[in-house]
Design an enzyme around this catalytic site. Structure first.
Site, PDB file in Angstrom:
ATOM      1  N   LYS A  85       6.113 -24.571  18.029  1.00  0.00           N
ATOM      2  CA  LYS A  85       6.475 -24.702  16.609  1.00  0.00           C
ATOM      3  C   LYS A  85       7.927 -25.135  16.480  1.00  0.00           C
ATOM      4  O   LYS A  85       8.768 -24.746  17.287  1.00  0.00           O
ATOM      5  CB  LYS A  85       6.312 -23.351  15.885  1.00  0.00           C
ATOM      6  CG  LYS A  85       4.875 -22.866  15.789  1.00  0.00           C
ATOM      7  CD  LYS A  85       4.823 -21.607  14.940  1.00  0.00           C
ATOM      8  CE  LYS A  85       3.396 -21.194  14.621  1.00  0.00           C
ATOM      9  NZ  LYS A  85       3.390 -19.998  13.747  1.00  0.00           N
ATOM     10  N   ASN A  87       2.476  -4.550   3.884  1.00  0.00           N
ATOM     11  CA  ASN A  87       2.541  -4.705   2.432  1.00  0.00           C
ATOM     12  C   ASN A  87       2.921  -3.366   1.817  1.00  0.00           C
ATOM     13  O   ASN A  87       2.238  -2.367   2.022  1.00  0.00           O
ATOM     14  CB  ASN A  87       1.210  -5.203   1.881  1.00  0.00           C
ATOM     15  CG  ASN A  87       0.873  -6.572   2.418  1.00  0.00           C
ATOM     16  OD1 ASN A  87       1.756  -7.421   2.532  1.00  0.00           O
ATOM     17  ND2 ASN A  87      -0.373  -6.797   2.782  1.00  0.00           N
ATOM     18  N   ARG A 130       2.844  -1.774  -1.042  1.00  0.00           N
ATOM     19  CA  ARG A 130       2.276  -1.578  -2.385  1.00  0.00           C
ATOM     20  C   ARG A 130       0.808  -1.187  -2.243  1.00  0.00           C
ATOM     21  O   ARG A 130       0.269  -1.207  -1.144  1.00  0.00           O
ATOM     22  CB  ARG A 130       2.362  -2.893  -3.160  1.00  0.00           C
ATOM     23  CG  ARG A 130       1.724  -4.022  -2.355  1.00  0.00           C
ATOM     24  CD  ARG A 130       1.594  -5.308  -3.086  1.00  0.00           C
ATOM     25  NE  ARG A 130       1.370  -6.426  -2.194  1.00  0.00           N
ATOM     26  CZ  ARG A 130       0.198  -6.791  -1.688  1.00  0.00           C
ATOM     27  NH1 ARG A 130      -0.891  -6.091  -1.971  1.00  0.00           N
ATOM     28  NH2 ARG A 130       0.089  -7.820  -0.876  1.00  0.00           N
ATOM     29  N   VAL A 168      -5.255  -4.966  -3.474  1.00  0.00           N
ATOM     30  CA  VAL A 168      -6.453  -5.276  -4.252  1.00  0.00           C
ATOM     31  C   VAL A 168      -7.660  -4.511  -3.695  1.00  0.00           C
ATOM     32  O   VAL A 168      -8.439  -3.926  -4.446  1.00  0.00           O
ATOM     33  CB  VAL A 168      -6.743  -6.799  -4.204  1.00  0.00           C
ATOM     34  CG1 VAL A 168      -8.063  -7.121  -4.900  1.00  0.00           C
ATOM     35  CG2 VAL A 168      -5.600  -7.598  -4.822  1.00  0.00           C
TER      36      VAL A 168
END
Lengths: 454, 80
Positions: free
Chosen positions: A159, A291, A293, A296
């Site tokens: 990369k 994450n 939080r 979903v």
């Protein structure tokens, strides 16, 4: 400090979900809304509501000043960010606390640390959690690069350090190819980005997305086992399950222990999810990101553990210690969630805002429908397309799949196109039924299969 | 010359630039060709380029950057 009044700095189905959790705790709710959401279900269900600006999210749900002004005006003493919008903005968490309010989530400094890819990787390494093997930084010496590639094991990705968004990436499947491609990649990067720096990373060819749910109180961390979210389109999750159907028990234990070690190392407070790539064949996993939080897909975890995660995160924000010991959290049965989006799967997932003219919601044992919908509601074009989630549970995965097919046949949403037809097709697919999938499965499947309109 | 209007085919949020740190596609007074991009409409987080159906001079933007737009609403006036 006990929360008397909670402001919900979000919209849609998650705002409704948070209102319900707060109500169960006897907490008053204040719903903020943009001009496009005045008639929304969350506004109707909250104890009070405050308009915070025009439809564009930048001028309403992302406007920190407007949200804080609404909190002052309404006398709220806590703020729940939900997911998306300001949920992983460390400046928002800091601003809420600076205003003398409780932020339902981690400290701003924790969000900042885990939001930085390099810092999060370092935190993982320090906690002994494996990350995708590669060069820690740019690698300029061709001999050293070849050496490292061989140690990591082919195939590897080459990369460009200055690249991004998938540009400047080459795959080398052996030493010969690496020796040929590395100088090419460097020259190309130099031409394209003005910097010939390259780095290398192991190519994980066929991996599952497996994530571990945790809750911490700033002192102690517990896990709630894993979810598998391998069915994705354009890096967006479409279908999620708990537990991961094919994950061996020893790997489950290792993953959960790694997640707790990392969350514990940063004294994590609140609900969080650690995302991993899991390689079936090699039985190896690699930390991707955390994450900071509620997510979903949290309901599948709630179904298999019987614990209300949103309620627990509010309790922790009130300063209560974690009510659960690890041994209190047991896996029971199998849950599947389908995201119902206002998109037309027969037309390349074209967004489909509009009016919902009629609605039939599925029900029965082990069926849950978390949504922002009611008959006659308007789906504004300004926000993401998630309308709701259909979640089913049964003792076994086979049972959950049967319930899912039944519930999907009950679900009727008229007036806007939705992804329900995609889920009906997936629920009938042999590979999906045997959990024979990986993170690129769905995009390949969509190339072979046409979704006929509902 | 006749005044023409470019209409938004989609509801959503109108942007006059490709990214917040980029210049506007067009300013009032600029020349525009048929097929040239005059802005973006974001609908449910997906971005769609809006191209001019007319050639001429941009006389007036009828929707401000980052404002809401309805399908069928005029975005810009072009004197062609």
């Amino acid at each position: 400090m006990a929360i008397a009044s909670l402001l919900i700095a979000n919209r849609g189905e998650i705002a409704v979900r948070i209102i319900r959790a707060a109500r169960d705790l006897g907490i008053r709710t204040v719903q903020v809304y943009s001009q496009a959401d005045a008639e929304s279900l969350a506004v109707q269900l909250a104890d009070s509501a405050v308009e915070i600006g025009p439809p564009a999210a930048a001028k309403s749900y992302l406007n920190i000043e407007a949200v804080l002004a609404a909190a002052r005006e309404s006398g709220a003493d806590a703020v729940h960010p939900g997911y998306g919008f300001l949920a992983e903005n460390p400046g928002f968490a800091d601003a809420v606390e600076a205003a003398g309010l409780i932020y339902v989530g981690p400290k701003g400094a924790t969000i900042r640390l885990l939001g930085d890819k390099i810092a999060a990787r370092e935190a993982a390494s320090k906690a002994g959690v494996p990350t995708v093997p590669g060069s820690p930084d740019r690698i300029d010496d061709p001999a050293a690069a070849l050496d490292l590639a061989a140690r990591i094991g082919f195939p590897v990705l080459i990369k460009a350090t200055a690249g991004g968004g998938g540009r400047g990436i080459r795959v080398a499947k052996d030493r010969t190819e690496f020796s040929r491609l590395a100088p090419l990649a460097s020259a190309e990067a130099k031409a394209a980005f003005g910097d010939g720096g390259i780095y290398i990373e192991k190519l994980i060819q066929k991996a599952r997305h497996i994530e571990i749910q945790v809750l911490g109180d700033g002192d102690r961390v517990v896990h709630f086992f894993e979810r598998e979210c391998s069915l994705q389109r354009r890096r967006q999750k479409v279908w999620e399950e708990a537990p991961a159907a094919t994950l061996p028990g020893d790997m489950r234990r290792e993953l959960c222990a790694a997640a707790v070690a990392l969350a514990q190392s940063v004294n994590y407070r609140g609900a969080g999810t650690l995302e991993f790539l899991y390689d079936d064949d090699a039985k190896e996993f690699y930390f991707l990101e955390m994450n900071t939080r509620i997510q979903v897909e949290h309901p599948v975890t709630e179904f298999v553990t019987g614990i209300d995660l949103v309620r627990e995160m509010i309790r922790i924000a009130q300063g209560e210690p974690l009510a659960l010991r690890q041994e209190d959290i047991q896996l029971n049965g199998h849950a599947i969630e389908c995201r119902i989006n206002a998109e037309d799967p027969a037309n390349d997932f074209m967004p489909a805002p509009g009016s919902v003219t009629a609605l039939r919601v599925p029900g029965g044992p082990g069926v849950r429908f978390d949504s922002m919908l009611y008959p006659g509601c308007e789906i504004p074009p300004f926000y993401d397309s998630l309308l709701g989630k259909l979640i089913v549970w049964d003792n076994t995965r086979a049972g959950a799949l049967r319930r899912l097919q039944g519930a999907l046949s009950e679900l009727e949403i008229s007036g806007v196109s939705t992804t329900a037809p995609l889920h009906r097709a997936l629920a009938a697919d042999e590979d999906v039924r045997s959990a024979n999938f990986h993170t690129r499965f769905l995009e390949q499947w969509l190339e072979r299969n046409d979704i006929s309109p509902a | 010359m006749a005044k023409q209007q470019v209409i938004s085919p989609l509801p959503g949020t109108f942007y006059r630039k490709s990214a917040p740190d980029q210049p506007s596609y067009k300013e009032e007074g600029d020349q525009v060709a048929v097929g040239e991009t005059i802005g973006l409409v974001e609908v449910m987080k997906s971005f769609h380029e809006i191209k001019s159906d007319f050639a001429g001079t941009v006389t007036k933007f009828l929707i401000d950057n980052e404002d809401a737009v309805m399908a069928g609403q005029a975005l810009v006036e072009i004197d062609g």
